[in-house]
Every structure is written in structure tokens, then in C-alpha cells.
Design a protein around this motif. Structure first.
Motif, PDB file in Angstrom:
ATOM      1  N   GLY A 192       0.793  -1.219   0.000  1.00 12.82           N
ATOM      2  CA  GLY A 192       0.000   0.000   0.000  1.00 12.82           C
ATOM      3  C   GLY A 192       0.821   1.262   0.000  1.00 12.82           C
ATOM      4  N   VAL A 193       2.090   1.167   0.362  1.00 14.06           N
ATOM      5  CA  VAL A 193       2.970   2.335   0.367  1.00 14.06           C
ATOM      6  C   VAL A 193       3.049   2.957  -1.024  1.00 14.06           C
TER       7      VAL A 193
ATOM      8  N   LEU B  81       9.740   6.628   2.582  1.00 15.53           N
ATOM      9  CA  LEU B  81      11.030   6.954   3.197  1.00 15.53           C
ATOM     10  C   LEU B  81      11.390   5.875   4.211  1.00 15.53           C
ATOM     11  N   GLY B  82      12.528   5.216   3.989  1.00 21.46           N
ATOM     12  CA  GLY B  82      12.978   4.167   4.894  1.00 21.46           C
ATOM     13  C   GLY B  82      12.608   2.776   4.411  1.00 21.46           C
ATOM     14  N   HIS B  83      13.390   1.785   4.837  1.00 23.25           N
ATOM     15  CA  HIS B  83      13.134   0.392   4.456  1.00 23.25           C
ATOM     16  C   HIS B  83      13.671  -0.525   5.556  1.00 23.25           C
ATOM     17  N   PRO B  84      12.933  -1.590   5.903  1.00 26.26           N
ATOM     18  CA  PRO B  84      13.375  -2.472   6.991  1.00 26.26           C
ATOM     19  C   PRO B  84      14.627  -3.283   6.680  1.00 26.26           C
ATOM     20  N   VAL B  85      14.938  -3.469   5.400  1.00 23.67           N
ATOM     21  CA  VAL B  85      16.098  -4.276   5.003  1.00 23.67           C
ATOM     22  C   VAL B  85      17.181  -3.423   4.353  1.00 23.67           C
ATOM     23  N   HIS B  86      16.789  -2.604   3.390  1.00 23.97           N
ATOM     24  CA  HIS B  86      17.753  -1.782   2.649  1.00 23.97           C
ATOM     25  C   HIS B  86      17.981  -0.477   3.414  1.00 23.97           C
ATOM     26  N   LYS B  87      18.969  -0.460   4.239  1.00 23.43           N
ATOM     27  CA  LYS B  87      19.187   0.675   5.144  1.00 23.43           C
ATOM     28  C   LYS B  87      19.891   1.851   4.474  1.00 23.43           C
ATOM     29  N   VAL B  88      20.662   1.594   3.426  1.00 24.42           N
ATOM     30  CA  VAL B  88      21.406   2.663   2.759  1.00 24.42           C
ATOM     31  C   VAL B  88      20.729   3.060   1.447  1.00 24.42           C
ATOM     32  N   GLN B  89      20.450   2.091   0.582  1.00 20.39           N
ATOM     33  CA  GLN B  89      19.783   2.370  -0.686  1.00 20.39           C
ATOM     34  C   GLN B  89      18.963   1.175  -1.111  1.00 20.39           C
ATOM     35  N   ASP B  90      17.738   1.436  -1.515  1.00 22.66           N
ATOM     36  CA  ASP B  90      16.898   0.403  -2.116  1.00 22.66           C
ATOM     37  C   ASP B  90      17.351   0.275  -3.573  1.00 22.66           C
ATOM     38  N   PRO B  91      17.802  -0.892  -3.989  1.00 24.95           N
ATOM     39  CA  PRO B  91      18.371  -1.021  -5.338  1.00 24.95           C
ATOM     40  C   PRO B  91      17.388  -0.734  -6.467  1.00 24.95           C
ATOM     41  N   ARG B  92      16.099  -0.765  -6.182  1.00 21.57           N
ATOM     42  CA  ARG B  92      15.099  -0.511  -7.229  1.00 21.57           C
ATOM     43  C   ARG B  92      14.979   0.974  -7.568  1.00 21.57           C
ATOM     44  N   THR B  93      15.246   1.823  -6.582  1.00 17.63           N
ATOM     45  CA  THR B  93      14.975   3.254  -6.759  1.00 17.63           C
ATOM     46  C   THR B  93      15.780   3.893  -7.881  1.00 17.63           C
ATOM     47  N   PRO B  94      17.112   3.766  -7.911  1.00 16.00           N
ATOM     48  CA  PRO B  94      17.855   4.411  -9.001  1.00 16.00           C
ATOM     49  C   PRO B  94      17.530   3.828 -10.369  1.00 16.00           C
ATOM     50  N   VAL B  95      17.168   2.571 -10.419  1.00 12.83           N
ATOM     51  CA  VAL B  95      16.853   1.953 -11.716  1.00 12.83           C
ATOM     52  C   VAL B  95      15.574   2.553 -12.292  1.00 12.83           C
ATOM     53  N   LEU B  96      14.545   2.702 -11.463  1.00 12.90           N
ATOM     54  CA  LEU B  96      13.292   3.265 -11.954  1.00 12.90           C
ATOM     55  C   LEU B  96      13.456   4.736 -12.337  1.00 12.90           C
ATOM     56  N   VAL B  97      14.251   5.471 -11.572  1.00  9.84           N
ATOM     57  CA  VAL B  97      14.519   6.868 -11.921  1.00  9.84           C
ATOM     58  C   VAL B  97      15.244   6.935 -13.261  1.00  9.84           C
TER      59      VAL B  97
ATOM     60  N   LYS C  17      19.661   9.953   7.793  1.00  7.39           N
ATOM     61  CA  LYS C  17      19.420   9.731   6.369  1.00  7.39           C
ATOM     62  C   LYS C  17      18.762   8.377   6.167  1.00  7.39           C
ATOM     63  N   LEU C  18      17.625   8.389   5.485  1.00 13.40           N
ATOM     64  CA  LEU C  18      16.884   7.173   5.187  1.00 13.40           C
ATOM     65  C   LEU C  18      16.820   6.974   3.675  1.00 13.40           C
ATOM     66  N   PRO C  19      16.755   5.739   3.215  1.00 12.59           N
ATOM     67  CA  PRO C  19      16.670   5.501   1.774  1.00 12.59           C
ATOM     68  C   PRO C  19      15.263   5.752   1.246  1.00 12.59           C
ATOM     69  N   LEU C  20      15.174   6.129   0.000  1.00 12.29           N
ATOM     70  CA  LEU C  20      13.891   6.185  -0.685  1.00 12.29           C
ATOM     71  C   LEU C  20      13.560   4.767  -1.122  1.00 12.29           C
ATOM     72  N   ASN C  21      12.459   4.220  -0.616  1.00 18.68           N
ATOM     73  CA  ASN C  21      12.212   2.806  -0.885  1.00 18.68           C
ATOM     74  C   ASN C  21      11.527   2.549  -2.226  1.00 18.68           C
TER      75      ASN C  21
END
Length: 255
Positions: free
Chosen positions: A104-105, A146-162, A192-196
Motif C-alpha cells: 500500500g505504500v 522513506l525508509g526500508h526495513p532491510v535496505h538501510k542505505v539504498q533500495d536497489p530498485r529506486t535508481p533503476v526506476l529513476v 538519512k533514510l533511503p527512498l524505498n
């Protein structure tokens, strides 16, 4: 004579020897020529997407399809264990778990971004983001995406979709604001939190012009494929009974 009943639709109709969908002949005009992702977009948006929009849209679906043993996957597997004769029940159990913490996020983030943009003046995205984050912090509201329970630095999906959105010329205001939130939020939150990935998916779908109120549906559409995969693996390599027994045999009565 009573008026003949009429139920207008711009989606599908059928006759004895034909099926029409979106004004096209389903068999002759769509099957084998239109991918499922393109069709899903078309059905909701009411317009045929460009190839670039399809690429970003399908990347979103892939990003949301499966994330391992999440609560939705466990629910589907346990339901299948309990009722292997009800595949639809197992799928439904997993989909019903799509809410504010999982899946739902996507919609929640898109709505936050859309509401922020609607109230903003100008196009200084960093300033708009800073005001939005500051207001959310003052009101003790969570900032979706904002934030992710596993990916604390960067969610690998975010830069790819951008990157895909940029390459296809569909990088719009929602993604711009979302990235701005990623830049400015440490000034307010002092961390600093990752964009999930769920959040960036919501921003991308909103930039594609899809209705914000329906975006959770696309997350569920993607996760349905993942859940079917989970059930298929449960049949090949069952773990649901172990999960059930691990909880049941370690339950402790506490009045």
C-alpha cells in the motif's frame, strides 16, 4: 413498451462470434500484439500508452512482484497448506495483506506527493520537499516511501526506476519531488533514510498519469504474480508446515 436496458462500457463486450475489448477486436487486434502490461495500463488509463510508458510501467510491476517471505507470501503459503483445494483462497489471503506497511505504500506515497504538489507554489522541488517534510515531522506523520526495513542505505530498485523514467522522457514532478525528499529530509529528521522501492513505484505511476486512488491495485496486480510463484514453489519445496509448527510448538500460554 418498456425502454430497452442499456449499460454503457468502454471496456469489453461480446457477441456470439466475437469479443471486443477497448474498441479492438480481441482475437484479431490484441492477442499476440499487445503485452499484458500494456493492456493493464490501457484498461485503467483509457488510452494506449507509449512504448516508453510501457517500459516504465512494466518495470514497476517487476519491482513489486516478489520480495521473498514477506507476510503476504507467508499468508498465501499457510492458506494453501490449510486449503490446497482453494488456490484462489491462497492468492486472496496474500493480496488481502496489501496495506500501509506492505504494497500500500505505493499508493500512499503517490498521494502524499500529489497532495504536496497540489498545495505548492513554484517549482523549487527542494524547497517544496523541505516544507513537506517539516510539516509531516511537526504533525508526527510518517512520510510514505522513506525508509526500508532491510535496505538501510539504498533500495536497489529506486535508481533503476529513476533512470528508466529519465531515459524514456517520463521523469515528471512526482519523481522530482520524491528525489528532493531524499535530499532534504536529513535536515529535518537528523538522519538519512533511503527512498524505498514501493515509494518510487508510486511516484513513477503518478507521473504516468494513472489515478492515484487506484495505484494500490497495480501493486496488487504485480504481487499476484509473485504470490502465484510462491504457491508454485510451496508445491515443489514446501515450508508452510514448518512455519506453522515453529509457531504452534513454541506458543507459550500467558494469562
Amino acid at each position: 413498451m418498456a425502454e430497452e436496458l442499456s449499460f454503457p462500457t468502454g471496456l469489453g463486450t461480446s457477441t456470439e462470434d466475437s469479443i471486443s475489448l477497448l474498441g479492438q477486436d480481441l482475437a484479431a487486434g490484441l492477442m499476440g500484439k499487445v503485452g499484458f502490461g500494456e493492456l493493464a495500463f490501457w484498461l485503467v488509463a483509457g488510452r494506449r500508452p507509449s512504448s516508453g510508458e510501457v517500459r516504465l510501467f512494466e518495470a514497476v510491476l517487476v519491482a513489486l512482484a516478489d520480495h521473498g517471505f514477506t507476510p503476504t507470501a507467508i499468508a498465501a503459503r499457510l492458506t494453501y497448506l490449510s486449503a490446497p483445494d482453494s488456490l484462489q483462497g491462497a492468492l486472496a489471503a496474500g493480496l488481502l495483506g496489501g496495506g500501509s506497511r506492505f504494497l500500500g505504500v505505493t499508493e500512499d506515497c503517490a498521494r502524499f506527493l500529489a497532495d504536496t504538489l497540489a498545495a505548492a507554489e513554484g517549482d523549487d522541488y527542494d524547497a517544496i520537499a523541505l516544507d513537506a517534510v517539516t510539516a509531516a515531522r511537526a504533525e508526527k506523520r510518517i512520510i510514505p516511501g522513506l525508509g526500508h526495513p532491510v535496505h538501510k542505505v539504498q533500495d536497489p530498485r529506486t535508481p533503476v526506476l529513476v533512470r528508466i523514467a529519465t531515459e524514456e522522457g517520463v521523469y515528471g514532478p512526482h519523481l522530482r519531488l520524491f528525489e528532493a525528499i531524499g535530499r532534504v529530509h536529513p535536515q529535518v529528521l537528523n538522519r538519512k533514510l533511503p527512498l524505498n522501492g514501493a515509494g518510487v513505484c508510486g511516484a513513477a505511476l503518478a507521473d504516468l498519469g494513472l489515478p492515484v486512488d487506484l495505484l494500490r491495485g497495480f501493486a496488487l496486480l504485480a504481487r499476484a504474480a509473485g504470490l502465484l510463484g510462491q504457491i508454485a514453489e510451496e508445491r515443489r519445496r514446501p515450508v508452510a508446515n514448518q512455519i506453522y509448527l515453529a509457531v504452534d510448538r513454541n506458543a507459550v500460554y500467558e494469562p
